[in-house]
Write a protein that holds these residues in place. Sequence first.
Motif, PDB file in Angstrom:
ATOM      1  N   SER A  17       0.568  -0.766   0.198  1.00  0.00           N
ATOM      2  CA  SER A  17       0.344   0.170   0.042  1.00  0.00           C
ATOM      3  C   SER A  17       0.766   1.212  -0.550  1.00  0.00           C
ATOM      4  O   SER A  17       0.382   2.047  -0.944  1.00  0.00           O
ATOM      5  CB  SER A  17      -1.193  -0.008   1.513  1.00  0.00           C
ATOM      6  N   TRP A  18       2.104   0.791   0.883  1.00  0.00           N
ATOM      7  CA  TRP A  18       2.811   2.180   1.023  1.00  0.00           C
ATOM      8  C   TRP A  18       3.812   2.552  -0.573  1.00  0.00           C
ATOM      9  O   TRP A  18       3.752   3.495  -1.271  1.00  0.00           O
ATOM     10  CB  TRP A  18       3.716   2.075   2.335  1.00  0.00           C
ATOM     11  N   LEU A  19       4.377   1.461  -0.680  1.00  0.00           N
ATOM     12  CA  LEU A  19       4.774   1.524  -2.472  1.00  0.00           C
ATOM     13  C   LEU A  19       4.242   2.125  -4.065  1.00  0.00           C
ATOM     14  O   LEU A  19       4.645   2.480  -4.338  1.00  0.00           O
ATOM     15  CB  LEU A  19       5.245   0.025  -2.931  1.00  0.00           C
ATOM     16  N   ASP A  20       2.402   1.634  -3.323  1.00  0.00           N
ATOM     17  CA  ASP A  20       1.776   2.551  -4.625  1.00  0.00           C
ATOM     18  C   ASP A  20       2.126   3.472  -4.540  1.00  0.00           C
ATOM     19  O   ASP A  20       1.094   4.413  -5.486  1.00  0.00           O
ATOM     20  CB  ASP A  20       0.176   1.276  -4.408  1.00  0.00           C
ATOM     21  N   THR A  21       2.302   4.580  -3.315  1.00  0.00           N
ATOM     22  CA  THR A  21       2.367   5.966  -3.591  1.00  0.00           C
ATOM     23  C   THR A  21       2.701   6.532  -3.358  1.00  0.00           C
ATOM     24  O   THR A  21       3.209   7.937  -4.118  1.00  0.00           O
ATOM     25  CB  THR A  21       1.995   6.256  -1.720  1.00  0.00           C
ATOM     26  N   LEU A  22       4.130   5.564  -4.234  1.00  0.00           N
ATOM     27  CA  LEU A  22       5.450   6.350  -4.279  1.00  0.00           C
ATOM     28  C   LEU A  22       4.896   6.460  -6.044  1.00  0.00           C
ATOM     29  O   LEU A  22       5.806   5.636  -6.637  1.00  0.00           O
ATOM     30  CB  LEU A  22       6.440   5.753  -4.409  1.00  0.00           C
ATOM     31  N   ASP A  23       4.663   7.151  -6.758  1.00  0.00           N
ATOM     32  CA  ASP A  23       4.495   7.543  -8.692  1.00  0.00           C
ATOM     33  C   ASP A  23       5.858   8.828  -8.407  1.00  0.00           C
ATOM     34  O   ASP A  23       6.349   8.799  -8.311  1.00  0.00           O
ATOM     35  CB  ASP A  23       3.346   7.924  -8.657  1.00  0.00           C
ATOM     36  N   GLY A  24       5.531   9.017  -9.656  1.00  0.00           N
ATOM     37  CA  GLY A  24       6.435   9.925 -10.274  1.00  0.00           C
ATOM     38  C   GLY A  24       6.704  11.248  -9.196  1.00  0.00           C
ATOM     39  O   GLY A  24       7.356  11.743  -9.301  1.00  0.00           O
ATOM     40  N   ASN A 253      -7.449   9.826   6.227  1.00  0.00           N
ATOM     41  CA  ASN A 253      -7.912   9.182   5.072  1.00  0.00           C
ATOM     42  C   ASN A 253      -9.321   9.318   5.118  1.00  0.00           C
ATOM     43  O   ASN A 253     -10.361   9.370   4.792  1.00  0.00           O
ATOM     44  CB  ASN A 253      -7.106   8.412   4.072  1.00  0.00           C
ATOM     45  N   LEU A 254      -9.771   7.810   6.686  1.00  0.00           N
ATOM     46  CA  LEU A 254     -10.721   8.200   7.026  1.00  0.00           C
ATOM     47  C   LEU A 254     -11.961   9.172   7.614  1.00  0.00           C
ATOM     48  O   LEU A 254     -12.733   9.148   7.069  1.00  0.00           O
ATOM     49  CB  LEU A 254     -10.507   6.341   7.547  1.00  0.00           C
ATOM     50  N   LEU A 255     -11.419   9.697   8.027  1.00  0.00           N
ATOM     51  CA  LEU A 255     -11.332  11.466   8.856  1.00  0.00           C
ATOM     52  C   LEU A 255     -12.020  11.860   7.490  1.00  0.00           C
ATOM     53  O   LEU A 255     -13.394  13.004   7.904  1.00  0.00           O
ATOM     54  CB  LEU A 255     -10.483  11.736  10.114  1.00  0.00           C
ATOM     55  N   ARG A 306      -0.423  19.362  -1.534  1.00  0.00           N
ATOM     56  CA  ARG A 306      -1.706  18.768  -1.908  1.00  0.00           C
ATOM     57  C   ARG A 306      -2.547  19.108  -3.398  1.00  0.00           C
ATOM     58  O   ARG A 306      -2.760  18.215  -4.744  1.00  0.00           O
ATOM     59  CB  ARG A 306      -2.955  19.177  -0.920  1.00  0.00           C
ATOM     60  N   LEU A 307      -1.705  20.259  -3.708  1.00  0.00           N
ATOM     61  CA  LEU A 307      -1.650  20.763  -5.464  1.00  0.00           C
ATOM     62  C   LEU A 307      -0.796  19.664  -6.281  1.00  0.00           C
ATOM     63  O   LEU A 307      -1.702  19.286  -7.521  1.00  0.00           O
ATOM     64  CB  LEU A 307      -1.706  21.710  -5.668  1.00  0.00           C
ATOM     65  N   ILE A 308      -0.163  18.999  -6.260  1.00  0.00           N
ATOM     66  CA  ILE A 308       1.375  18.405  -6.323  1.00  0.00           C
ATOM     67  C   ILE A 308       0.607  17.010  -6.383  1.00  0.00           C
ATOM     68  O   ILE A 308       0.454  16.221  -7.719  1.00  0.00           O
ATOM     69  CB  ILE A 308       2.456  18.506  -6.065  1.00  0.00           C
ATOM     70  N   VAL A 309       0.711  16.499  -5.420  1.00  0.00           N
ATOM     71  CA  VAL A 309      -0.236  15.044  -5.090  1.00  0.00           C
ATOM     72  C   VAL A 309      -0.903  14.405  -4.697  1.00  0.00           C
ATOM     73  O   VAL A 309      -1.084  13.105  -4.619  1.00  0.00           O
ATOM     74  CB  VAL A 309       1.375  14.359  -3.866  1.00  0.00           C
ATOM     75  N   GLY A 310      -1.925  15.520  -4.111  1.00  0.00           N
ATOM     76  CA  GLY A 310      -3.241  14.872  -4.235  1.00  0.00           C
ATOM     77  C   GLY A 310      -3.336  14.739  -2.635  1.00  0.00           C
ATOM     78  O   GLY A 310      -3.321  15.094  -2.106  1.00  0.00           O
ATOM     79  N   SER A 311      -4.995  14.328  -2.659  1.00  0.00           N
ATOM     80  CA  SER A 311      -5.487  14.586  -1.301  1.00  0.00           C
ATOM     81  C   SER A 311      -5.197  13.208   0.190  1.00  0.00           C
ATOM     82  O   SER A 311      -5.261  12.788   0.745  1.00  0.00           O
ATOM     83  CB  SER A 311      -6.860  15.304  -0.880  1.00  0.00           C
ATOM     84  N   ASP A 312      -4.939  11.956  -0.513  1.00  0.00           N
ATOM     85  CA  ASP A 312      -4.200  11.258   0.054  1.00  0.00           C
ATOM     86  C   ASP A 312      -3.032  11.236   0.736  1.00  0.00           C
ATOM     87  O   ASP A 312      -2.053  11.647   0.546  1.00  0.00           O
ATOM     88  CB  ASP A 312      -4.272   9.819  -1.220  1.00  0.00           C
ATOM     89  N   TYR A 313      -3.708  10.991   2.367  1.00  0.00           N
ATOM     90  CA  TYR A 313      -3.029  11.296   2.979  1.00  0.00           C
ATOM     91  C   TYR A 313      -1.113   9.860   3.180  1.00  0.00           C
ATOM     92  O   TYR A 313      -0.286  10.904   4.225  1.00  0.00           O
ATOM     93  CB  TYR A 313      -3.313  11.295   4.874  1.00  0.00           C
ATOM     94  N   ARG A 314      -1.101   9.041   2.597  1.00  0.00           N
ATOM     95  CA  ARG A 314       0.006   8.680   2.468  1.00  0.00           C
ATOM     96  C   ARG A 314       1.038   9.012   1.613  1.00  0.00           C
ATOM     97  O   ARG A 314       2.057   9.600   1.532  1.00  0.00           O
ATOM     98  CB  ARG A 314      -0.181   7.162   2.245  1.00  0.00           C
ATOM     99  N   ARG A 315       0.663   9.765   1.342  1.00  0.00           N
ATOM    100  CA  ARG A 315       0.862  10.590  -0.291  1.00  0.00           C
ATOM    101  C   ARG A 315       1.596  11.824   0.354  1.00  0.00           C
ATOM    102  O   ARG A 315       2.579  12.852   0.414  1.00  0.00           O
ATOM    103  CB  ARG A 315       0.436  10.788  -1.005  1.00  0.00           C
ATOM    104  N   LEU A 316       0.330  13.073   0.883  1.00  0.00           N
ATOM    105  CA  LEU A 316       0.463  13.868   1.443  1.00  0.00           C
ATOM    106  C   LEU A 316       1.474  14.417   2.875  1.00  0.00           C
ATOM    107  O   LEU A 316       2.559  14.871   2.273  1.00  0.00           O
ATOM    108  CB  LEU A 316      -1.160  14.622   2.078  1.00  0.00           C
TER     109      LEU A 316
END
Length: 371
Positions: A17-24, A253-255, A306-316
């Motif tokens: 799940s964490w590895l999936d967050t590491l995109d370009g 994310n759930l909150l 947030r503007l660059i990677v989105g609102s997913d808190y694993r990425r944020l």
Amino acid sequence: MASETQGATDAWSQARSWLDTLDGSLFGLCVASIAVAFGAGLLQVSFGAYSMTILQAWQAVFDPKVWFSVQAWQSFFLGAELPELPKRTLIVWNIRMPRVIVAVLTGMCLAVSGAIFQAVTRNELASPFVLGVSSGAGLTVLLTLVLFSSLAPFLPLFAAVGGSIAFLLVYMIAWKGGTSPVRLVLAGVIVNMVFTSLQRGLFFFADDLGVVQSALAWITGSLTGVGWEEFRIAIIPTMAATLLALAGARQLNLLLLGEETARSLGMSVERVRFLLSGVAILAASTAISVAGIIGFFGLVVPHIVRLIVGSDYRRLLIGCVFVGPALMVVADVGARLALNPAQVPVGVVTGVVGGPYFLYLMRRQEQMGEI
């Protein structure tokens, strides 16, 4: 055997799940942030009363006499006696480098804290400064500095207590069968005003003019004069708060989905909210204890990420861990060089940038909600 297999499967699922967050976009943001922080830090250590070129500063930063000296690292991390070093190396590592490193820790703490508060309150205007946490933590730190200076090593603890009291007061004032973004912001403004007034009142109890001047600089948020002692104060709570925040990314994310949805998925909403708020308060209080009250930084950085990677808190949160330090080092360089040789507190720089951005966010929202 079955439980061990299930545990291994869950651990592998979380890792994937964490590895999936590491995109370009996230990887590029992290690399760019490291480059910016490194470049700004090198610029920072190159200027001062003792002038040196960037090349000379580079040579001092990477001096083998520091990197391969156990005694030097014991001095930095444990406060042991510093070994004999060349003059430039001594100036860079003992005076200028700590400022850069403390700026990194401060930026990381404030960015992570702001991101958590925005999720916990479901309010994109939230930050430690806006919610009064900074002023509450600031009051206890200032009280310690003015009246109980011998307790300085425990500043993060006292700051966390003050920040927690302020946050609870904000929630109590804003609570009316629930909270709303507007009530939280207004309650934060009220608590901020009260605690700021109390901070100023403490100056009448300070007999030493030097203490008063230091406290004034601290209230505006400044990294001038920080050293390895501040690093030692901040490093452990910073790492703890950051790791706890990353561990709570799924809950954040759930909150964001709303209380009803979170409850339907088995979350104890209030318990999780206050635990994560405690992490945010620890992070903000740590930054305040070593760098003073730096306004609006925790508000702006999560929005940029947030503007660059989105609102997913694993990425944020990962983005905040890298972008926060980079922007804080850049802001401190600007504060130091803007009116050279005079030094502007970094809190002035973040306030000048963050204040208008806060107004922009308020104007952008079509519906603020009812009071």
